[in-house]
Motif scaffolding. Structure first.
Motif, PDB file in Angstrom:
ATOM      1  N   GLY A  41       0.872  -1.384   0.000  1.00 37.24           N
ATOM      2  CA  GLY A  41      -0.096  -0.003   0.059  1.00 37.24           C
ATOM      3  C   GLY A  41       0.893   1.198   0.041  1.00 37.24           C
ATOM      4  N   LEU A  53       2.284   1.605  -3.473  1.00 36.96           N
ATOM      5  CA  LEU A  53       1.241   1.842  -4.613  1.00 36.96           C
ATOM      6  C   LEU A  53       0.964   3.428  -4.343  1.00 36.96           C
ATOM      7  N   LEU A  54       0.874   3.849  -3.118  1.00 35.28           N
ATOM      8  CA  LEU A  54       0.509   5.459  -2.911  1.00 35.28           C
ATOM      9  C   LEU A  54       1.726   6.308  -3.218  1.00 35.28           C
ATOM     10  N   ALA A  79       1.520   6.224  -7.042  1.00 39.70           N
ATOM     11  CA  ALA A  79       0.554   7.326  -7.651  1.00 39.70           C
ATOM     12  C   ALA A  79       0.873   8.479  -7.375  1.00 39.70           C
ATOM     13  N   ASP A  80       1.360   9.163  -6.583  1.00 35.06           N
ATOM     14  CA  ASP A  80       1.851  10.396  -6.053  1.00 35.06           C
ATOM     15  C   ASP A  80       2.620  10.912  -7.113  1.00 35.06           C
ATOM     16  N   THR A 120      -4.826   6.279  -8.083  1.00 34.99           N
ATOM     17  CA  THR A 120      -4.933   5.192  -7.297  1.00 34.99           C
ATOM     18  C   THR A 120      -6.385   4.519  -7.765  1.00 34.99           C
ATOM     19  N   VAL A 142      -6.329   0.499  -9.243  1.00 36.96           N
ATOM     20  CA  VAL A 142      -6.845  -0.399  -8.284  1.00 36.96           C
ATOM     21  C   VAL A 142      -8.207  -0.955  -9.308  1.00 36.96           C
ATOM     22  N   VAL A 185      -4.218  12.332  -6.119  1.00 38.68           N
ATOM     23  CA  VAL A 185      -3.833  10.868  -6.093  1.00 38.68           C
ATOM     24  C   VAL A 185      -4.804   9.928  -6.256  1.00 38.68           C
ATOM     25  N   SER A 186      -5.961  10.534  -5.534  1.00 40.93           N
ATOM     26  CA  SER A 186      -7.274   9.215  -5.729  1.00 40.93           C
ATOM     27  C   SER A 186      -7.429   8.910  -7.189  1.00 40.93           C
TER      28      SER A 186
END
Length: 52
Positions: free
Chosen positions: A11, A14-15, A18-19, A37, A41, A33-34
């Motif tokens: 996790g 991944l974050l 993604a950032d 992500t 996902v 970032v969402s």
């Protein structure tokens, strides 16, 4: 016993990725970032659904 630390590590990776991707895609602007992500996902979820 090793599942929880590996999930926490995955996790975090991944974050962070993604950032970095969100900052690179729109260089002068910041993308949430969402969004990145969610894309990753959702692709993984579709892949898992197709396998079973």
């Amino acid at each position: 016993m090793r599942v929880i630390p590996l999930c926490a590590l995955a996790g975090t990776v991944l974050l962070n990725l993604a950032d970095i991707a969100a900052r690179i895609v729109l260089a002068p602007e910041d993308m949430p970032v969402s969004v990145v992500t969610g894309l990753v996902v959702s692709i993984a979820f579709i892949f898992i659904l197709r396998r079973s």
